[in-house]
Design an enzyme around this catalytic site. Structure first.
Site, PDB file in Angstrom:
ATOM      1  N   LYS A 178     -47.481  -2.333  16.632  1.00  0.00           N
ATOM      2  CA  LYS A 178     -46.511  -2.120  16.019  1.00  0.00           C
ATOM      3  C   LYS A 178     -46.568  -2.847  14.195  1.00  0.00           C
ATOM      4  O   LYS A 178     -45.867  -3.292  14.351  1.00  0.00           O
ATOM      5  CB  LYS A 178     -45.326  -2.533  17.148  1.00  0.00           C
ATOM      6  CG  LYS A 178     -45.394  -1.609  17.842  1.00  0.00           C
ATOM      7  CD  LYS A 178     -44.212  -2.413  18.908  1.00  0.00           C
ATOM      8  CE  LYS A 178     -43.541  -1.657  20.184  1.00  0.00           C
ATOM      9  NZ  LYS A 178     -42.573  -1.236  20.450  1.00  0.00           N
ATOM     10  N   ARG A 215     -35.458  -4.951  28.979  1.00  0.00           N
ATOM     11  CA  ARG A 215     -35.567  -3.621  28.425  1.00  0.00           C
ATOM     12  C   ARG A 215     -34.628  -2.761  29.291  1.00  0.00           C
ATOM     13  O   ARG A 215     -35.236  -2.816  31.052  1.00  0.00           O
ATOM     14  CB  ARG A 215     -36.482  -2.837  27.444  1.00  0.00           C
ATOM     15  CG  ARG A 215     -37.261  -3.173  26.441  1.00  0.00           C
ATOM     16  CD  ARG A 215     -36.407  -3.747  25.005  1.00  0.00           C
ATOM     17  NE  ARG A 215     -35.645  -2.693  24.568  1.00  0.00           N
ATOM     18  CZ  ARG A 215     -36.484  -1.776  24.075  1.00  0.00           C
ATOM     19  NH1 ARG A 215     -37.828  -2.231  23.487  1.00  0.00           N
ATOM     20  NH2 ARG A 215     -36.113  -1.388  23.206  1.00  0.00           N
ATOM     21  N   PRO A 230     -38.948   0.188  16.356  1.00  0.00           N
ATOM     22  CA  PRO A 230     -39.759   1.017  15.613  1.00  0.00           C
ATOM     23  C   PRO A 230     -40.879   1.284  17.422  1.00  0.00           C
ATOM     24  O   PRO A 230     -41.514  -0.098  17.296  1.00  0.00           O
ATOM     25  CB  PRO A 230     -39.748   1.415  15.017  1.00  0.00           C
ATOM     26  CG  PRO A 230     -38.954  -0.193  13.725  1.00  0.00           C
ATOM     27  CD  PRO A 230     -38.365  -0.933  15.111  1.00  0.00           C
ATOM     28  N   GLU A 231     -41.443   2.703  17.563  1.00  0.00           N
ATOM     29  CA  GLU A 231     -42.550   2.680  18.139  1.00  0.00           C
ATOM     30  C   GLU A 231     -44.094   2.763  17.293  1.00  0.00           C
ATOM     31  O   GLU A 231     -44.026   3.331  15.845  1.00  0.00           O
ATOM     32  CB  GLU A 231     -42.410   3.928  19.482  1.00  0.00           C
ATOM     33  CG  GLU A 231     -41.317   3.854  20.375  1.00  0.00           C
ATOM     34  CD  GLU A 231     -41.211   3.706  21.587  1.00  0.00           C
ATOM     35  OE1 GLU A 231     -41.959   3.930  21.911  1.00  0.00           O
ATOM     36  OE2 GLU A 231     -40.504   3.876  22.210  1.00  0.00           O
TER      37      GLU A 231
END
Length: 269
Positions: free
Chosen positions: A52, A258, A2-3
């Site tokens: 986060k 990523r 999650p961001e």
């Protein structure tokens, strides 16, 4: 993973559902059971989010520090709570609501001093109004690392993940492979303000939307995006598809562990 907008939304949700009330705290899985027993029945009186990292504060009893990591998930709903499964690391409950945490990377009871140490190792967060983008700029402006990698470094900027990284670089026409030292301060300030606005919308809507009104499906006569990551975007997970603005092909490559997405024409070097 999650961001940052998701974590700030979780902080708001816990604040509205639990703050100022005694909370039943338990760990059906057992891995947080000892700390849960000490916090059970205490008043949750504050929440905080930085990047986060989520913090749930109990009156005169420290904080629960949570980092969801790659596999952590939260379920928040109205009472009554169902019988917990043995995958629930942390359950908070009161007469009206409950929240269940599963699979986090971190779920720990920490002191105020330990919480400060977490903040100190993180970069500024666009969703924290008092955070200074100049702290991030001091590192970016002298770095020979790519801007795309710097945006994903939580010690430089906290809360930005793969989606916001790709989208803010596209929205400002910045080549993701440009080095930090080659960015100018005006570009960074514009990106910071844009991230803050986009991420606030993410908190409000609980999804990521980055496309300007003139490029929305109804404005362009194109089909809406269908993707489990949420709303309308320019480049994220659109590899080999045409750019909404120039029509060129969206590219993808690995960067900072990523998948990076960008438009070579709109983000020319």
């Amino acid at each position: 993973m999650p961001e940052g907008h998701t974590i700030h939304r979780l902080a708001e949700d816990h604040l509205h559902r639990f703050a100022g009330q005694e909370a039943a705290v338990s760990s059906p899985q057992g891995r947080f059971a000892e700390s849960a027993a000490l916090l059970d029945g205490r008043v949750l009186d504050s929440v905080d989010a930085h990047g986060k990292h989520l913090f749930l504060g109990f009156r005169e009893s420290g904080w629960i520090h949570i980092h969801l990591g790659l596999f952590g998930k939260y379920a928040l709903a109205a009472a009554p709570a169902p019988p917990p499964t043995d995958t629930v690391r942390l359950r908070l409950a009161n007469e009206a609501h409950y929240s269940d945490l599963r699979g986090p990377t971190t779920c720990a009871w920490i002191t105020d001093e330990e919480k400060r140490a977490v903040h100190e190792r993180l970069g500024p967060d666009p969703l924290r109004p008092d955070d200074d983008p100049g702290r991030a700029w001091a590192r970016i402006s002298r770095s020979r690392t790519t801007v795309a990698a710097l945006l994903m470094d939580q010690k430089v900027v906290a809360g930005v993940g793969n989606v916001y990284r790709a989208e803010v670089l596209f929205r400002h026409g910045i080549d993701p492979y440009r080095l930090g030292k080659d960015l100018v301060r005006a570009e960074w300030d514009a990106m910071w303000l844009d991230l803050a606005a986009l991420m606030r919308e993410g908190v409000r809507n609980n999804r990521i939307d980055t496309v300007r009104d003139e490029h929305l499906p109804e404005a362009m006569g194109r089909p809406p995006r269908v993707d489990d990551h949420g709303g309308e975007v320019y480049v994220y997970r659109r590899a080999n598809l045409p750019c909404h603005i120039c029509g060129g092909e969206i590219r993808t490559a690995g960067l900072a562990a990523r998948n990076l997405f960008w438009c070579p024409a709109c983000q020319a070097r």
